[in-house]
Design an enzyme around this catalytic site. Structure first.
Site, PDB file in Angstrom:
ATOM      1  N   GLY A 297       0.885  -1.378  -0.102  1.00 46.94           N
ATOM      2  CA  GLY A 297       0.268  -0.138   0.134  1.00 46.94           C
ATOM      3  C   GLY A 297       1.036   1.310  -0.264  1.00 46.94           C
ATOM      4  O   GLY A 297       0.505   1.921  -0.055  1.00 46.94           O
ATOM      5  N   ASP A 298       1.548   1.401   0.539  1.00 42.22           N
ATOM      6  CA  ASP A 298       2.805   2.480   0.815  1.00 42.22           C
ATOM      7  C   ASP A 298       3.602   2.409  -0.765  1.00 42.22           C
ATOM      8  O   ASP A 298       3.620   3.512  -0.948  1.00 42.22           O
ATOM      9  CB  ASP A 298       4.334   2.129   1.738  1.00 42.22           C
ATOM     10  CG  ASP A 298       3.125   2.677   3.319  1.00 42.22           C
ATOM     11  OD1 ASP A 298       1.825   2.739   3.642  1.00 42.22           O
ATOM     12  OD2 ASP A 298       4.289   1.734   4.272  1.00 42.22           O
ATOM     13  N   ALA A 299       4.342   1.445  -1.193  1.00 45.65           N
ATOM     14  CA  ALA A 299       4.878   1.574  -2.878  1.00 45.65           C
ATOM     15  C   ALA A 299       3.470   2.174  -3.437  1.00 45.65           C
ATOM     16  O   ALA A 299       4.050   3.036  -4.552  1.00 45.65           O
ATOM     17  CB  ALA A 299       5.140   0.119  -2.893  1.00 45.65           C
TER      18      ALA A 299
END
Length: 348
Positions: A297-299
């Site tokens: 999700g962060d990526a």
């Protein structure tokens, strides 16, 4: 040095990850596949991982998005704000950000250690033990320091994690107000289901400023439930988010909700009240190449923000997020491959 393009306000944590064993888990009372906040009994874990388990250390927490966006942008395009301590963990975190090309302007709190997340890997399991510590001590006075605020004013796009609603709402609102006043882009990420569940009041205020609202399906459903909405339809929840009051009338709101391997949903407000819903297929990765999905999700958020910085279309921005997430899940932790890869648009 190029102009600063993206500001990330979030919680700086140093990820300390290593392959462990059942004995290590039992020593600190950890479960093989769980995420907890650290208590006193866990504080020895971080040095233990470094000294005895050949741990890798990398800037984590909110820096995952900052490093992800920077991966796809010219050096020093991304500016990361948060709070750390003047200790070895803080120095390692700052060094990791700088190595990735991210500019940092951290508030230093000498009274508590830098926030850390210990990651014990056993097989395909990940046990995460997080001590927020200094990350919880950010103050709006640091943001309003003339030197820091000048950098804020020079930056084009503001990204704020929902986690920061647990830390310093005045800092979030200061950025939000600046975005409206100067017609800059303000992006808000739900970050976790507990944000709408527990911090509904400040969240409602901040969402009025958001030009882009992003999150995953679990977070979106948690928000809907917090609003007493019974729908489980992600598209319908996106419509509800679009219809929330909005401060900056010069920009239509856009909502993007990721769903793991299922298509990402985007909702775009149009003139006349129309809302356009689109499904965006994700990039498939063979299961034998997947090492760690925790940072996906962060990526995705990092790649998406990089696309906005570059002035790409919404479709292209979402595709850039999918591309970076595809790379990230083939690495351990929230990491990206080096030598640096060049973005390749989807053929779909």
């Amino acid at each position: 040095m190029p102009d600063l393009q993206l500001l990330c306000l979030s919680n700086p944590l140093l990820d300390i990850q290593a392959v462990g064993n059942e004995e290590l888990l039992q020593k600190y009372g950890l479960k093989a596949n769980a995420a907890i906040l650290a208590e006193e009994q866990h504080m020895g874990l971080y040095d233990d991982l470094i000294q005895n388990y050949h741990a890798e250390v990398i800037a984590g927490g909110g820096s995952n998005i900052a490093r992800g966006a920077q991966y796809m942008l010219p050096p020093n395009s991304v500016f990361f704000i948060g709070c750390i301590s003047n200790d070895k963990y803080g120095r390692l975190l700052k060094k990791s950000c700088e190595k990735a090309g991210v500019r940092t302007e951290f508030r230093i709190d000498e009274n508590v250690p830098t926030g850390r997340c210990g990651v014990v890997i056993t097989g395909h399991n990940r046990s995460l033990c997080t001590s927020l510590a200094a990350a919880n001590e950010y103050k709006v006075e640091h943001l309003k320091d003339p030197d820091v605020w000048k950098l804020v004013q020079d930056t084009k796009i503001y990204y704020v994690e929902g986690y920061h609603l647990t830390v310093c709402v005045p800092a979030v609102l200061a950025l939000a107000e600046e975005a409206v006043t100067t017609d800059k882009v303000f992006i808000f990420n739900f970050s976790a289901p507990f944000i709408p569940q527990v911090y509904g009041s400040p969240l409602a205020i901040v969402l009025e400023y958001a030009d882009y609202i992003i999150g995953n399906e679990t977070e979106a459903m948690a928000w809907a439930e917090s609003q007493s909405q019974s729908t489980k339809s992600i598209a319908e929840i996106a419509r509800l988010l679009i219809r929330l009051p909005k401060k900056n009338k010069k920009r239509y709101r856009i909502v993007i909700i990721t769903q793991g391997e299922a298509p990402t949903i985007s909702a775009v407000a149009k003139s006349g009240g129309e809302i356009e819903i689109t499904e965006h297929p994700v990039r498939k990765v063979p299961s034998d190449l997947i090492k760690d999905t925790n940072g996906a999700g962060d990526a995705w958020a990092g790649g998406f923000c990089a696309g906005l910085v570059q002035g790409k279309t919404l479709y292209e921005c979402i595709d850039m997020g999918h591309w970076l997430a595809q790379l990230g899940i083939q690495e351990l932790g929230a990491a990206y491959p080096y030598p640096r890869r060049t973005f390749q648009p989807s053929k779909d």
